[in-house]
Design a protein around this motif. Structure first.
Motif, PDB file in Angstrom:
ATOM      1  N   THR A  70       5.360  10.753  -8.056  1.00 21.57           N
ATOM      2  CA  THR A  70       5.593  10.153  -6.742  1.00 21.57           C
ATOM      3  C   THR A  70       4.605  10.620  -5.687  1.00 21.57           C
ATOM      4  O   THR A  70       4.303   9.864  -4.760  1.00 21.57           O
ATOM      5  CB  THR A  70       7.015  10.484  -6.258  1.00 21.57           C
ATOM      6  N   SER A  71       4.103  11.846  -5.796  1.00 15.55           N
ATOM      7  CA  SER A  71       3.228  12.374  -4.753  1.00 15.55           C
ATOM      8  C   SER A  71       2.411  13.526  -5.315  1.00 15.55           C
ATOM      9  O   SER A  71       2.883  14.269  -6.184  1.00 15.55           O
ATOM     10  CB  SER A  71       4.045  12.836  -3.543  1.00 15.55           C
ATOM     11  N   ILE A  72       1.174  13.704  -4.817  1.00 13.48           N
ATOM     12  CA  ILE A  72       0.312  14.825  -5.172  1.00 13.48           C
ATOM     13  C   ILE A  72      -0.318  15.365  -3.894  1.00 13.48           C
ATOM     14  O   ILE A  72      -0.455  14.655  -2.893  1.00 13.48           O
ATOM     15  CB  ILE A  72      -0.782  14.435  -6.185  1.00 13.48           C
ATOM     16  N   ALA A  73      -0.732  16.631  -3.939  1.00 10.30           N
ATOM     17  CA  ALA A  73      -1.384  17.270  -2.793  1.00 10.30           C
ATOM     18  C   ALA A  73      -2.122  18.500  -3.287  1.00 10.30           C
ATOM     19  O   ALA A  73      -1.704  19.152  -4.250  1.00 10.30           O
ATOM     20  CB  ALA A  73      -0.380  17.654  -1.711  1.00 10.30           C
ATOM     21  N   PHE A  74      -3.241  18.809  -2.629  1.00  7.98           N
ATOM     22  CA  PHE A  74      -4.031  19.984  -2.955  1.00  7.98           C
ATOM     23  C   PHE A  74      -3.606  21.152  -2.076  1.00  7.98           C
ATOM     24  O   PHE A  74      -3.092  20.978  -0.969  1.00  7.98           O
ATOM     25  CB  PHE A  74      -5.525  19.709  -2.754  1.00  7.98           C
ATOM     26  N   VAL A  88      -0.278   2.462  -8.544  1.00  5.75           N
ATOM     27  CA  VAL A  88      -0.843   3.774  -8.224  1.00  5.75           C
ATOM     28  C   VAL A  88      -0.055   4.298  -7.032  1.00  5.75           C
ATOM     29  O   VAL A  88      -0.197   3.816  -5.910  1.00  5.75           O
ATOM     30  CB  VAL A  88      -2.349   3.676  -7.914  1.00  5.75           C
ATOM     31  N   THR A  89       0.786   5.279  -7.271  1.00  8.46           N
ATOM     32  CA  THR A  89       1.742   5.715  -6.258  1.00  8.46           C
ATOM     33  C   THR A  89       1.145   6.670  -5.234  1.00  8.46           C
ATOM     34  O   THR A  89       1.633   6.740  -4.104  1.00  8.46           O
ATOM     35  CB  THR A  89       2.936   6.396  -6.933  1.00  8.46           C
ATOM     36  N   THR A  90       0.102   7.408  -5.586  1.00 10.38           N
ATOM     37  CA  THR A  90      -0.416   8.413  -4.674  1.00 10.38           C
ATOM     38  C   THR A  90      -1.872   8.703  -4.992  1.00 10.38           C
ATOM     39  O   THR A  90      -2.346   8.460  -6.112  1.00 10.38           O
ATOM     40  CB  THR A  90       0.413   9.704  -4.753  1.00 10.38           C
ATOM     41  N   CYS A  91      -2.572   9.231  -4.004  1.00 10.36           N
ATOM     42  CA  CYS A  91      -3.969   9.646  -4.158  1.00 10.36           C
ATOM     43  C   CYS A  91      -4.249  10.760  -3.160  1.00 10.36           C
ATOM     44  O   CYS A  91      -3.550  10.888  -2.139  1.00 10.36           O
ATOM     45  CB  CYS A  91      -4.938   8.476  -3.955  1.00 10.36           C
ATOM     46  N   CYS A 102      -4.287   3.406  -2.111  1.00 12.50           N
ATOM     47  CA  CYS A 102      -3.808   2.996  -3.431  1.00 12.50           C
ATOM     48  C   CYS A 102      -2.604   2.086  -3.233  1.00 12.50           C
ATOM     49  O   CYS A 102      -1.856   2.236  -2.260  1.00 12.50           O
ATOM     50  CB  CYS A 102      -3.452   4.197  -4.302  1.00 12.50           C
ATOM     51  N   SER A 103      -2.426   1.151  -4.149  1.00 11.71           N
ATOM     52  CA  SER A 103      -1.470   0.073  -3.930  1.00 11.71           C
ATOM     53  C   SER A 103      -0.596  -0.139  -5.150  1.00 11.71           C
ATOM     54  O   SER A 103      -0.857   0.372  -6.246  1.00 11.71           O
ATOM     55  CB  SER A 103      -2.209  -1.226  -3.570  1.00 11.71           C
ATOM     56  N   ARG A 104       0.430  -0.932  -4.919  1.00 13.74           N
ATOM     57  CA  ARG A 104       1.338  -1.317  -5.978  1.00 13.74           C
ATOM     58  C   ARG A 104       0.690  -2.273  -6.974  1.00 13.74           C
ATOM     59  O   ARG A 104       1.160  -2.423  -8.103  1.00 13.74           O
ATOM     60  CB  ARG A 104       2.588  -1.971  -5.364  1.00 13.74           C
ATOM     61  N   ILE A 132       0.866  -1.187   0.000  1.00 13.50           N
ATOM     62  CA  ILE A 132       0.000   0.000   0.000  1.00 13.50           C
ATOM     63  C   ILE A 132       0.898   1.231   0.000  1.00 13.50           C
ATOM     64  O   ILE A 132       1.740   1.406   0.888  1.00 13.50           O
ATOM     65  CB  ILE A 132      -0.937  -0.012   1.216  1.00 13.50           C
ATOM     66  N   LYS A 133       0.715   2.077  -0.989  1.00 13.65           N
ATOM     67  CA  LYS A 133       1.589   3.235  -1.168  1.00 13.65           C
ATOM     68  C   LYS A 133       1.066   4.492  -0.489  1.00 13.65           C
ATOM     69  O   LYS A 133       1.853   5.350  -0.098  1.00 13.65           O
ATOM     70  CB  LYS A 133       1.769   3.517  -2.666  1.00 13.65           C
ATOM     71  N   ARG A 134      -0.252   4.619  -0.338  1.00 15.45           N
ATOM     72  CA  ARG A 134      -0.811   5.859   0.200  1.00 15.45           C
ATOM     73  C   ARG A 134      -2.144   5.563   0.863  1.00 15.45           C
ATOM     74  O   ARG A 134      -2.914   4.724   0.397  1.00 15.45           O
ATOM     75  CB  ARG A 134      -1.009   6.880  -0.921  1.00 15.45           C
ATOM     76  N   VAL A 135      -2.420   6.237   1.981  1.00 17.16           N
ATOM     77  CA  VAL A 135      -3.690   6.133   2.684  1.00 17.16           C
ATOM     78  C   VAL A 135      -4.154   7.548   3.023  1.00 17.16           C
ATOM     79  O   VAL A 135      -3.343   8.400   3.411  1.00 17.16           O
ATOM     80  CB  VAL A 135      -3.559   5.263   3.959  1.00 17.16           C
TER      81      VAL A 135
END
Length: 666
Positions: free
Chosen positions: A450-454, A389-392, A314-316, A297-300
Motif C-alpha cells: 500500500t505504501s513505501i518510504a525511504f 501501481v499503488t505507491t512510488c 503512479c496510477s491505477r 492517481i494513487k501517488r504523487v
C-alpha cells in the motif's frame, strides 16, 4: 677467527688479512680484488646510523609504549638538525593518509637518525604496527616487513551486512543485541485531547482520504472525498486544531494523495478524476494540470533537487509518469469548468502538462515467476496483465534519478532509472532491479503493498504490505552485482537492452496485534530524524488506531522478537497473520488507542514532530507529545469520568508506568 681464504701457490703467495664482520660474508669472487670505498647513498647512510633491534617483538612493544605516552614533549618532533639546503635528498616522509581497514600501512624505509647520547624514539605517522628491518635485506634497498591485516568480519559491519552474510551461506542465526525496553520511551508520550479532533460534515459524506504535513511550518493539509483541501495549524496546543486555517477546492473528485515541495511553495494533489493539480500556496491558485493517466492517481512525488519542476505519479491504470512543469502549454483548457466551485481566478493561470516519460505496465502478473521457488504452480489472480501501481518514492537527493515502485499484485519492489526512455511499442519495460518476495509468501497467495518510504539517510526502504507487516529493505541490496545507476556519480542512464537486476528480499519486519490492513487506503509515513526527535514509522490500521514503530536497530533484540498474538484472535482460532518465515519479525510497536472509532487510513507527520491521522469515522486528529499528559490519560489519575472523553493515548505495556513510579520514588 681468521676468515681469509687460502689460494694455491703461484710462485709467490700473497695473503690479505681482513677483519671479521658478523653482518657481512665474503664471496670468493671478491678475493684478490682491490677493496674500494663504498659509495655513500641516503639509504646506506640511514641504515648505518640507525640502530637495529635483534628482537622484533621488543621493537613493537617499544613503539606501542611511545604511542601511549602522549604527554612526551618530543613525541611528534623530528630531528633537531635543520635540513640541508645545498643538497635535497631523494627520500622524504610518507604523507599522512588515513589507514584502510582492509590493508595495513607499512613503515617507510627512511628512519630519523639518533644523535649521540640521545634516546631513540619511534615516531609513528599512522596508527598501525611498525615493521622492523631484517639483517638479511638487500644491500641496495630495504624491504619492510609487513604483518597480516586484521580482518573485520563482514557480518559485523551492520545489520544489513549480517543478513546478506546469512543469505550467502553463512551462519544460520543472527546474534541479537542485549535486552532493552527503551523503545517505549520514543512512543509512549503521544496523546490527543478532545480539542485536537476535527469532525467533517456527514451530510455531504466527505470522508478524509489523505494528509500531508508542511516541511517548513507547523501546518498540515487534509484532502477529502469531496475534492477539498483543509489546512490546520498544529504548532501549539493553545491553538485549537478543530479550527480550519484555510480551505481550497482544487478538484471535483476525491483527492487520493498530496505532496508539498521542499519549500512549501507548491502543493500537488492527485485525484480520482485522473488528473493532478499544482497549486501555488502563496497566491492560492492552480498553475498546472497534469493530464495523461487513464485511471485514478494513487501517488504523487516531487523529485528532490529538481527545483520543484519535476514530479512522478503512479496510477491505477498500471503506469508511472514523469512530468516537467517547464514543458507546459501556453494556454490550457479548464476541465469540468461548469462544475467548478472556485472562482474563475483559481484556474485563470492554469496550464496543461503532458508526461515527458511514461512506463506502461510497470507491474504485471508475470512478476516474480522467474525468481519464485514455490512448489505450488503460480497462477494469475485475474485475466489482467497489468496491476495498479499503488505507491512510488524517489530514493534521495544524491540519487534523484532512481524511483522505487510497488503494486497491488505482490510485494516486489522495482527500481527504475527515470533518465531512461521507457516509451516502447512492444515488450515489457525492464527496470533496473526487482527485489525478491518475502519467503513467507511462497506457500500462500501474494500480498500487495500500500505504501513505501525511504529513511532519513536513504539507507533503508520501508514498505507496508497487506500481510499486516512493515518490511525493511536495505537500499544497497535493492540490486546486486554491477549497477552503475546506484553510483553517486552516475552519468549514464540505464539501457533497456540490459536484463533486469536481482535484489534481495526484506531484512526484517515489524508487526503488531493492532496492525491489520483490509484496504489499500491504509498508508505509511516516516518522521525523519532531527536534533530533537528520533525516526519513527506511523501506519494506519483497520483496528481503529494508528501504530508507531521506532526504527532504531538497537531495539531489534530477542525481547522484541515475536510472536505476540492478539488474545481476541487466539480465542476465535483465526490466525492473525501468515507465518514469520526466515525473515525476522519484531513486535516493538505502540498503538494509539481511543482516538478513532473506525479504520484509520492516512497518517502524516508535521514539522514539529506531531502526528495527524484520518479515519473513516469522518474525523481527523492531531497527536502531540507530552509524557505527563499521556501517562495521566492512561492511568486516569484524576479519577474524572469525563477526563478521557474524546481523547486518545499511547497504549504501552502495563508495567511501563509502574517502573516510572518506582523511579520517581527513588
Amino acid at each position: 677467527m681468521d676468515l681469509t681464504p687460502e689460494r694455491p701457490p703461484r710462485g709467490e703467495t700473497v695473503t690479505f688479512a681482513i677483519a671479521a664482520d658478523e653482518n657481512q660474508s665474503l664471496s670468493p669472487r671478491r678475493i684478490g680484488r682491490p677493496k674500494k670505498n663504498p659509495s655513500v647513498t641516503p639509504r646506506r647512510f640511514n641504515r648505518f646510523f640507525t640502530p637495529r633491534h635483534r628482537n622484533v617483538q621488543r621493537a613493537v612493544r617499544t613503539s606501542r609504549k611511545a604511542l601511549q605516552d602522549l604527554s612526551a614533549a618530543r613525541l611528534n618532533s623530528r630531528s633537531d638538525q635543520p635540513p640541508n639546503k645545498k643538497r635535497r635528498l631523494s627520500f622524504s616522509s610518507v604523507p599522512s593518509i588515513p589507514s584502510s581497514p582492509i590493508k595495513k600501512d607499512t613503515l617507510p624505509c627512511s628512519q630519523p637518525s639518533a644523535q649521540a647520547g640521545e634516546e631513540l624514539r619511534l615516531v609513528p605517522e599512522h596508527d598501525v604496527d611498525f615493521a622492523c628491518f631484517d639483517s638479511e635485506d638487500d644491500e641496495d634497498g630495504c624491504a619492510p616487513k609487513t604483518y597480516p591485516a586484521r580482518l573485520v568480519p563482514y557480518r559485523s559491519v551492520s545489520t544489513s551486512a549480517a543478513s546478506l552474510y546469512k543469505r550467502l551461506g553463512g551462519r544460520t542465526t543472527i546474534v541479537d543485541a542485549n535486552d532493552s525496553r527503551l523503545w517505549q520511551n520514543e512512543t509512549a508520550n503521544f496523546y490527543s485531547s478532545s480539542e485536537d479532533s476535527y469532525a467533517y460534515n456527514r451530510r455531504f459524506a466527505s470522508l478524509p482520504f489523505c494528509a500531508a504535513g508542511f516541511k517548513t511550518v507547523s501546518l498540515v493539509a487534509i484532502g477529502d472525498e469531496d475534492g477539498s483541501v483543509r489546512i490546520h495549524d498544529v504548532s501549539s496546543p493553545a491553538i485549537p486544531y478543530n479550527e480550519v486555517f484555510l480551505t481550497m477546492h482544487p478538484h471535483d473528485n476525491a483527492i487520493m494523495d498530496m505532496e508539498l515541495s521542499h519549500d512549501d511553495s507548491l502543493l500537488a494533489t492527485a485525484s480520482g478524476d485522473q488528473t493532478c493539480r499544482i497549486v501555488d500556496m502563496k497566491k492560492q491558485i492552480a498553475t498546472h494540470t497534469l493530464i495523461g493517466h487513464t485511471g485514478s492517481i494513487k501517488r504523487v512525488q516531487f523529485q528532490p533537487g529538481s527545483g520543484n519542476n519535476i514530479l512522478a505519479t503512479c496510477s491505477r491504470d498500471g503506469s508511472v509518469c514523469l512530468w516537467d512543469l517547464r514543458c507546459a502549454k501556453a494556454k490550457g483548457s479548464t476541465m469540468f469548468k461548469e462544475l467548478r466551485r472556485e472562482s474563475e481566478g483559481f484556474l485563470s493561470n492554469n496550464r496543461e502538462v503532458s508526461a515527458i516519460n511514461e512506463i506502461r505496465d510497470a507491474h504485471t502478473s508475470s512478476d516474480g515467476s522467474r525468481i519464485s521457488t514455490s512448489r505450488r504452480p503460480q497462477s494469475s489472480v485475474s485475466a489482467r496483465s497489468d496491476f495498479a501501481v499503488t505507491t512510488c518514492a524517489f530514493m534521495d537527493q544524491s540519487r534523484p534519478h532512481l524511483l522505487a515502485t510497488a503494486s497491488e499484485n505482490n510485494a516486489i519492489i522495482k527500481l527504475w532509472d527515470m533518465r531512461t526512455s521507457y516509451k516502447q511499442r512492444t515488450g515489457k519495460p525492464n527496470p533496473v532491479s526487482a527485489t525478491e518476495q518475502p519467503k513467507s509468501h511462497e506457500n500462500v497467495r501474494p500480498f500487495g503493498v500500500t505504501s513505501i518510504a525511504f529513511s532519513t539517510d536513504g539507507s533503508r526502504l520501508y514498505s507496508l504490505c497487506r500481510d499486516h507487516t512493515v518490511y525493511t529493505y536495505s537500499t544497497a541490496h535493492l540490486v546486486l552485482g554491477s549497477a552503475p545507476e546506484m553510483s553517486l556519480s552516475s552519468s549514464r542512464p540505464f539501457r533497456q537492452s540490459r536484463p533486469t537486476g536481482h535484489g534481495l528480499g526484506p531484512l526484517y519486519g515489524f508487526r503488531h496485534p493492532k496492525l491489520r490492513l483490509q484496504t489499500f487506503y491504509d498508508k505509511l509515513a516516516i518522521r525523519h530524524r532531527a536534533e530533537d526527535q528520533t525516526e519513527v514509522i506511523a501506519t494506519g490500521s483497520s483496528e481503529e488506531c494508528a501504530v508507531l514503530f521506532p526504527t532504531d536497530e538497537r531495539y531489534l533484540n530477542q525481547a522484541t522478537r515475536g510472536p505476540h498474538p492478539d488474545p481476541r484472535v487466539v480465542r476465535t482460532g483465526f490466525p492473525m497473520t501468515i507465518p514469520d518465515g526466515p525473515c525476522p519479525i519484531y513486535y516493538h510497536g505502540t498503538a494509539l488507542v481511543k482516538g478513532h472509532r473506525k479504520e484509520v487510513t492516512a497518517v502524516a507527520w508535521t514539522h514539529n514532530g506531531n502526528l495527524v491521522t484520518t479515519s473513516d469515522d469522518y474525523t481527523t486528529r492531531c497527536w502531540r507529545q507530552d509524557a505527563d499528559k499521556a501517562r495521566a490519560l492512561r492511568l486516569n489519575t484524576d479519577r474524572d469520568p469525563y477526563a478521557r472523553y474524546m481523547s486518545g493515548w499511547a497504549n504501552v505495556l502495563e508495567d511501563y508506568d509502574d517502573d516510572e513510579d518506582e523511579e520517581d520514588d527513588e
